[in-house]
Design an enzyme around this catalytic site. Structure first.
Site, PDB file in Angstrom:
ATOM      1  N   ASP A   1       0.987  -1.004  -0.081  1.00  0.00           N
ATOM      2  CA  ASP A   1       0.061  -0.172  -0.065  1.00  0.00           C
ATOM      3  C   ASP A   1       0.895   1.227   0.251  1.00  0.00           C
ATOM      4  O   ASP A   1       1.797   1.491   0.929  1.00  0.00           O
ATOM      5  CB  ASP A   1      -0.913   0.075   1.390  1.00  0.00           C
ATOM      6  CG  ASP A   1      -1.981  -0.985   1.218  1.00  0.00           C
ATOM      7  OD1 ASP A   1      -1.754  -2.135   0.587  1.00  0.00           O
ATOM      8  OD2 ASP A   1      -3.156  -0.838   1.882  1.00  0.00           O
TER       9      ASP A   1
ATOM     10  N   LYS B   1      -7.073   3.483  -3.424  1.00  0.00           N
ATOM     11  CA  LYS B   1      -7.513   3.501  -1.865  1.00  0.00           C
ATOM     12  C   LYS B   1      -7.701   4.889  -1.472  1.00  0.00           C
ATOM     13  O   LYS B   1      -7.108   5.716  -1.797  1.00  0.00           O
ATOM     14  CB  LYS B   1      -6.403   2.723  -1.102  1.00  0.00           C
ATOM     15  CG  LYS B   1      -6.493   2.689   0.375  1.00  0.00           C
ATOM     16  CD  LYS B   1      -5.486   2.034   1.103  1.00  0.00           C
ATOM     17  CE  LYS B   1      -5.418   2.192   2.518  1.00  0.00           C
ATOM     18  NZ  LYS B   1      -4.191   1.398   3.077  1.00  0.00           N
TER      19      LYS B   1
ATOM     20  N   LYS C   1     -10.407   0.266  -2.471  1.00  0.00           N
ATOM     21  CA  LYS C   1     -10.461  -0.051  -0.968  1.00  0.00           C
ATOM     22  C   LYS C   1     -10.520   1.425  -0.406  1.00  0.00           C
ATOM     23  O   LYS C   1     -10.142   2.368  -0.766  1.00  0.00           O
ATOM     24  CB  LYS C   1      -8.775  -0.307  -0.637  1.00  0.00           C
ATOM     25  CG  LYS C   1      -8.601  -0.705   1.017  1.00  0.00           C
ATOM     26  CD  LYS C   1      -7.305  -1.163   1.123  1.00  0.00           C
ATOM     27  CE  LYS C   1      -6.892  -1.051   2.676  1.00  0.00           C
ATOM     28  NZ  LYS C   1      -5.721  -1.558   3.020  1.00  0.00           N
TER      29      LYS C   1
END
Length: 255
Positions: A99, A171, A207
């Site tokens: 991430d 995300k 996400k």
């Protein structure tokens, strides 16, 4: 109890159970992973790079993936070479997923090529691992923050540049600033993903993370994703929820 038990079960399987605290240590991460396994099959456990090997060893055989933040989380303010080194370190320690954080400063300065190319470089450094690109939507939702903004909002541009750079997921948030995930931001991001799908491009994952603490909030994101991208989008290959407090609360609704 949640109203839609089946959707709640699907969402639980899409959780990245997350511990990203300054007080984390090896004993805490090991206990966190064991507690996660006791609850059931979430998608991943997300930790800092230094704890990847601990999580990997503890989760071995469980089917739960190991995710790691990397690339100067949470602000992204390091030279690209150092970001690459951190991503390679996390991957080398056994992370299945990375991430990273988008360079919002470059985005707001209109340096779109730098933003896209940095994602591409870090995708290559992942060595085949799943790459989730954190946009930090709380810093991008107000169009006037950028004197260089085009007809597209900063968040729309950030989403598209991350996708163009090779993101597997986009995300919402790091969870480290005052504004985390919002349905407003999620709708923009999901619509960018959908526009790319309509053009025959890869169906990128989404996400939601940052402040999602109740089952009702989590299911709202799933319902929004279903509305825009279809029922089959809610699986852990294309949909994730970043969670810390949420996981135990959602699990309590399933038992």
């Amino acid at each position: 109890m949640v109203k839609d038990l089946e959707l709640a079960k699907q969402v639980f399987s899409c959780i990245d159970n997350t511990t990203l605290n300054g007080t984390d240590n090896e004993a805490h991460v090991e206990a966190f992973c064991r507690h996660t396994m006791e609850m059931g099959q979430v998608a991943a456990v997300c930790v800092y790079p230094r704890f990847v090997s601990v999580a990997r060893k503890t989760l071995e055989g469980s089917g739960i993936r190991v995710a790691s933040v990397a690339g100067a989380f949470p602000h992204g303010q390091l030279p690209i070479a150092l970001k690459v080194d951190e991503v390679k370190y996390a991957a080398g320690e056994g992370a299945d997923e990375i991430d990273m954080v988008l360079s919002r400063g470059a985005l707001l300065a209109g340096e779109d090529n730098i933003v896209r190319d940095e994602v591409a470089v870090l995708k290559e450094a992942c060595q085949g691992r799943t790459l989730k690109v954190i946009l930090e939507t709380g810093e991008l939702l107000t169009p006037e923050v950028s004197p260089f903004t085009s007809h597209l909002s900063p968040l729309w541009r950030a989403s598209q540049l991350a996708i163009d750079g090779g993101a597997d997921f986009i995300k919402t948030s790091t969870g480290k600033i005052g504004i985390g995930a919002t349905l407003e931001a999620a709708e923009i991001m999901l619509n960018v993903i959908n526009e790319n799908v309509k053009k025959g491009k890869k169906k990128v994952g989404f996400k939601a993370a940052g402040g999602i603490s109740t089952p009702e909030e989590a299911l709202a994101y799933a319902e929004l994703a279903k509305k825009i991208l279809g029922d089959d989008y809610i699986n852990n290959q294309t949909f994730r929820i970043g969670a810390s407090r949420l996981t135990d609360r959602l699990f309590a609704n399933l038992t």
